[in-house]
Write a protein that holds these residues in place. Structure first.
Motif, PDB file in Angstrom:
ATOM      1  N   LEU A  77       0.829  -1.207   0.000  1.00  0.00           N
ATOM      2  CA  LEU A  77       0.000   0.000   0.000  1.00  0.00           C
ATOM      3  C   LEU A  77       0.859   1.251   0.000  1.00  0.00           C
ATOM      4  CD1 LEU A  77      -2.777  -1.079   2.538  1.00  0.00           C
ATOM      5  CD2 LEU A  77      -3.048  -0.775   0.066  1.00  0.00           C
ATOM      6  N   ARG A  78       1.926   1.251   0.796  1.00  0.00           N
ATOM      7  CA  ARG A  78       2.816   2.415   0.821  1.00  0.00           C
ATOM      8  C   ARG A  78       3.454   2.639  -0.543  1.00  0.00           C
ATOM      9  NH1 ARG A  78       6.017   2.850   6.619  1.00  0.00           N
ATOM     10  NH2 ARG A  78       4.184   2.614   7.969  1.00  0.00           N
ATOM     11  N   ALA A  79       3.904   1.560  -1.193  1.00  0.00           N
ATOM     12  CA  ALA A  79       4.582   1.687  -2.482  1.00  0.00           C
ATOM     13  C   ALA A  79       3.630   2.134  -3.581  1.00  0.00           C
ATOM     14  CB  ALA A  79       5.225   0.353  -2.852  1.00  0.00           C
ATOM     15  N   ARG A  80       2.433   1.590  -3.609  1.00  0.00           N
ATOM     16  CA  ARG A  80       1.510   1.866  -4.712  1.00  0.00           C
ATOM     17  C   ARG A  80       0.786   3.199  -4.560  1.00  0.00           C
ATOM     18  NH1 ARG A  80      -1.147  -4.243  -5.332  1.00  0.00           N
ATOM     19  NH2 ARG A  80       0.858  -5.320  -5.119  1.00  0.00           N
ATOM     20  N   LEU A  81       0.545   3.621  -3.305  1.00  0.00           N
ATOM     21  CA  LEU A  81      -0.220   4.841  -3.079  1.00  0.00           C
ATOM     22  C   LEU A  81       0.641   6.017  -2.652  1.00  0.00           C
ATOM     23  CD1 LEU A  81      -3.320   3.336  -1.226  1.00  0.00           C
ATOM     24  CD2 LEU A  81      -3.092   3.901  -3.656  1.00  0.00           C
ATOM     25  N   GLY A  82       1.875   5.749  -2.247  1.00  0.00           N
ATOM     26  CA  GLY A  82       2.759   6.824  -1.837  1.00  0.00           C
ATOM     27  C   GLY A  82       2.369   7.475  -0.523  1.00  0.00           C
ATOM     28  N   VAL A  83       1.697   6.711   0.342  1.00  0.00           N
ATOM     29  CA  VAL A  83       1.294   7.227   1.648  1.00  0.00           C
ATOM     30  C   VAL A  83       1.823   6.291   2.737  1.00  0.00           C
ATOM     31  CG1 VAL A  83      -0.755   8.480   0.880  1.00  0.00           C
ATOM     32  CG2 VAL A  83      -0.939   6.049   1.439  1.00  0.00           C
ATOM     33  N   ARG A  84       2.075   6.855   3.917  1.00  0.00           N
ATOM     34  CA  ARG A  84       2.640   6.099   5.033  1.00  0.00           C
ATOM     35  C   ARG A  84       1.505   5.592   5.910  1.00  0.00           C
ATOM     36  NH1 ARG A  84       5.859   7.750   9.996  1.00  0.00           N
ATOM     37  NH2 ARG A  84       7.693   6.395  10.073  1.00  0.00           N
ATOM     38  N   VAL A  85       1.075   4.374   5.649  1.00  0.00           N
ATOM     39  CA  VAL A  85      -0.045   3.791   6.384  1.00  0.00           C
ATOM     40  C   VAL A  85       0.446   2.610   7.207  1.00  0.00           C
ATOM     41  CG1 VAL A  85      -1.729   4.508   4.653  1.00  0.00           C
ATOM     42  CG2 VAL A  85      -0.682   2.232   4.494  1.00  0.00           C
ATOM     43  N   GLY A  86      -0.342   2.264   8.216  1.00  0.00           N
ATOM     44  CA  GLY A  86      -0.097   1.060   8.994  1.00  0.00           C
ATOM     45  C   GLY A  86      -1.168   0.036   8.705  1.00  0.00           C
ATOM     46  N   VAL A  87      -0.918  -1.207   9.109  1.00  0.00           N
ATOM     47  CA  VAL A  87      -1.875  -2.295   8.889  1.00  0.00           C
ATOM     48  C   VAL A  87      -2.008  -3.114  10.164  1.00  0.00           C
ATOM     49  CG1 VAL A  87      -2.262  -4.479   7.688  1.00  0.00           C
ATOM     50  CG2 VAL A  87      -1.525  -2.476   6.394  1.00  0.00           C
ATOM     51  N   LEU A  88      -3.247  -3.431  10.519  1.00  0.00           N
ATOM     52  CA  LEU A  88      -3.540  -4.386  11.580  1.00  0.00           C
ATOM     53  C   LEU A  88      -4.346  -5.530  10.988  1.00  0.00           C
ATOM     54  CD1 LEU A  88      -4.679  -2.075  14.539  1.00  0.00           C
ATOM     55  CD2 LEU A  88      -2.447  -3.185  14.258  1.00  0.00           C
ATOM     56  N   ILE A  89      -4.044  -6.753  11.417  1.00  0.00           N
ATOM     57  CA  ILE A  89      -4.842  -7.932  11.064  1.00  0.00           C
ATOM     58  C   ILE A  89      -5.508  -8.414  12.347  1.00  0.00           C
ATOM     59  CG2 ILE A  89      -4.764 -10.310  10.238  1.00  0.00           C
ATOM     60  CD1 ILE A  89      -2.414  -9.503   8.469  1.00  0.00           C
ATOM     61  N   THR A  90      -6.807  -8.672  12.287  1.00  0.00           N
ATOM     62  CA  THR A  90      -7.570  -8.943  13.508  1.00  0.00           C
ATOM     63  C   THR A  90      -8.252 -10.308  13.464  1.00  0.00           C
ATOM     64  OG1 THR A  90      -9.679  -8.015  12.742  1.00  0.00           O
ATOM     65  CG2 THR A  90      -8.055  -6.477  13.651  1.00  0.00           C
ATOM     66  N   ASP A  91      -8.561 -10.804  14.662  1.00  0.00           N
ATOM     67  CA  ASP A  91      -9.355 -12.015  14.785  1.00  0.00           C
ATOM     68  C   ASP A  91     -10.233 -11.872  16.025  1.00  0.00           C
ATOM     69  OD1 ASP A  91     -10.076 -14.599  13.776  1.00  0.00           O
ATOM     70  OD2 ASP A  91      -9.039 -15.496  15.471  1.00  0.00           O
ATOM     71  N   THR A  92     -11.337 -12.594  16.053  1.00  0.00           N
ATOM     72  CA  THR A  92     -12.281 -12.514  17.162  1.00  0.00           C
ATOM     73  C   THR A  92     -11.934 -13.545  18.233  1.00  0.00           C
ATOM     74  OG1 THR A  92     -14.004 -11.837  15.614  1.00  0.00           O
ATOM     75  CG2 THR A  92     -14.716 -12.586  17.796  1.00  0.00           C
ATOM     76  N   MET A  93     -11.896 -13.095  19.488  1.00  0.00           N
ATOM     77  CA  MET A  93     -11.533 -13.973  20.600  1.00  0.00           C
ATOM     78  C   MET A  93     -12.388 -13.675  21.816  1.00  0.00           C
ATOM     79  SD  MET A  93      -7.386 -13.789  20.460  1.00  0.00           S
ATOM     80  CE  MET A  93      -6.561 -13.477  18.897  1.00  0.00           C
ATOM     81  N   GLY A  94     -12.508 -14.671  22.695  1.00  0.00           N
ATOM     82  CA  GLY A  94     -13.129 -14.464  23.989  1.00  0.00           C
ATOM     83  C   GLY A  94     -12.134 -13.848  24.956  1.00  0.00           C
ATOM     84  N   ARG A  95     -12.620 -13.530  26.171  1.00  0.00           N
ATOM     85  CA  ARG A  95     -11.768 -12.937  27.197  1.00  0.00           C
ATOM     86  C   ARG A  95     -11.952 -13.709  28.488  1.00  0.00           C
ATOM     87  NH1 ARG A  95     -14.263  -8.099  26.576  1.00  0.00           N
ATOM     88  NH2 ARG A  95     -16.152  -9.292  26.983  1.00  0.00           N
ATOM     89  N   ALA A  96     -10.861 -13.897  29.226  1.00  0.00           N
ATOM     90  CA  ALA A  96     -10.974 -14.539  30.541  1.00  0.00           C
ATOM     91  C   ALA A  96     -11.898 -13.711  31.432  1.00  0.00           C
ATOM     92  CB  ALA A  96      -9.595 -14.662  31.179  1.00  0.00           C
ATOM     93  N   TRP A  97     -12.782 -14.411  32.158  1.00  0.00           N
ATOM     94  CA  TRP A  97     -13.669 -13.824  33.160  1.00  0.00           C
ATOM     95  C   TRP A  97     -14.806 -12.997  32.586  1.00  0.00           C
ATOM     96  CZ3 TRP A  97      -8.520 -11.824  35.159  1.00  0.00           C
ATOM     97  CH2 TRP A  97      -7.840 -12.839  35.837  1.00  0.00           C
ATOM     98  N   ARG A  98     -14.908 -12.848  31.269  1.00  0.00           N
ATOM     99  CA  ARG A  98     -15.954 -12.000  30.693  1.00  0.00           C
ATOM    100  C   ARG A  98     -16.635 -12.736  29.545  1.00  0.00           C
ATOM    101  NH1 ARG A  98     -15.295  -6.856  32.659  1.00  0.00           N
ATOM    102  NH2 ARG A  98     -16.577  -5.890  31.047  1.00  0.00           N
TER     103      ARG A  98
END
Length: 255
Positions: free
Chosen positions: A124-145
């Motif tokens: 994305l940075r190379a093709r668009l010439g902008v300094r962006v970040g990327v996060l990859i996410t997944d759904t998870m449970g939480r202890a005690w909740r």
């Protein structure tokens, strides 16, 4: 001002898809320096060919597991395994998922989510010439909740923590341990606009450019707590059984 919106018009992702092209084609406004692109892990797994026949689900969970944290069987006979995967992530079924996948298939998590995030961010940075970040996410449970939230399992070009240690609060008191995991906070926030059933697997976060930096920043793997500092290492029943067995062995050795 913080802005978060999901991208529309992203179709079914197949193996070999170029996710940078997919994101760029779906953009409704140009990306800017400091934007963060948040991507659901499912489309990364699909693009990387991480799918299996559904009949292989239990075997797949076992193969992805390095340690069973807890296992419970319900009255209906269904067994849920909370395990530590080879990625270090502790989650139900090692993240092996059958939702939002083609009929008869299941998805494994990406082989290396941080590497996948770096590849997408670099493209994305190379093709668009902008300094962006990327996060990859997944759904998870939480202890005690109850319930689940999205969490970051891959990151590139983003500070996953906002380290406030050494600063002071509004009353002037020093902050000693305050270190918000902003990667997880952003992952959960974007799920509010992506949703689970709307087929909107990509969201853009604008207004936190202070978190965007070099692609060499530590990835989401750095969020996983090291075992020596993990106070919740084992499920309660498993810990009890382990302690009972240790006590029994000690008693027998004294006889």
């Amino acid at each position: 001002m913080l802005q978060i919106w999901a991208l529309d018009n992203i179709g079914e992702i197949t193996q070999g898809a170029d996710l940078a092209d997919v994101v760029i084609a779906a953009l409704d406004t140009p990306l800017l320096d400091g934007d963060i692109v948040v991507v659901t892990s499912k489309i990364v797994s699909k693009a990387e060919g991480r799918s299996l026949l559904a009949d292989d689900r239990e075997d797949a969970i076992t193969r992805e597991t390095v340690r069973v944290v807890a296992s419970r069987t319900s009255e209906s006979g269904h067994t849920t395994r909370i395990v530590q995967s080879r990625l270090g992530i502790i989650a139900a079924a090692a993240g092996v998922d059958a939702s939002n996948t083609p009929h008869g298939t299941i998805l494994l998590l990406p082989e290396d989510p941080d590497a996948s995030a770096r590849q997408l961010a670099a493209a994305l940075r190379a093709r668009l010439g902008v300094r962006v970040g990327v996060l990859i996410t997944d759904t998870m449970g939480r202890a005690w909740r109850e319930g689940q939230t999205d969490q970051a399992i891959g990151a590139a070009g983003v500070h996953v923590f906002e380290d406030l240690r050494g600063s002071v609060d509004a009353e002037g008191r020093p902050l000693v341990v305050t270190q918000p995991c902003v990667a997880d906070e952003l992952a959960s926030a974007t799920d509010l606009v992506k949703g689970k059933t709307s087929r909107r697997p990509v969201a853009i976060v604008r207004g936190r450019g202070d978190l965007v930096g070099s692609l060499d920043l530590p990835g989401a793997r750095s969020i996983v707590r090291p075992p020596e500092r993990d106070m919740f290492h084992t499920g309660s029943a498993e810990a009890y059984a382990e302690g009972f067995d240790a006590g029994l062995r000690a008693t027998q050795s004294d006889v």
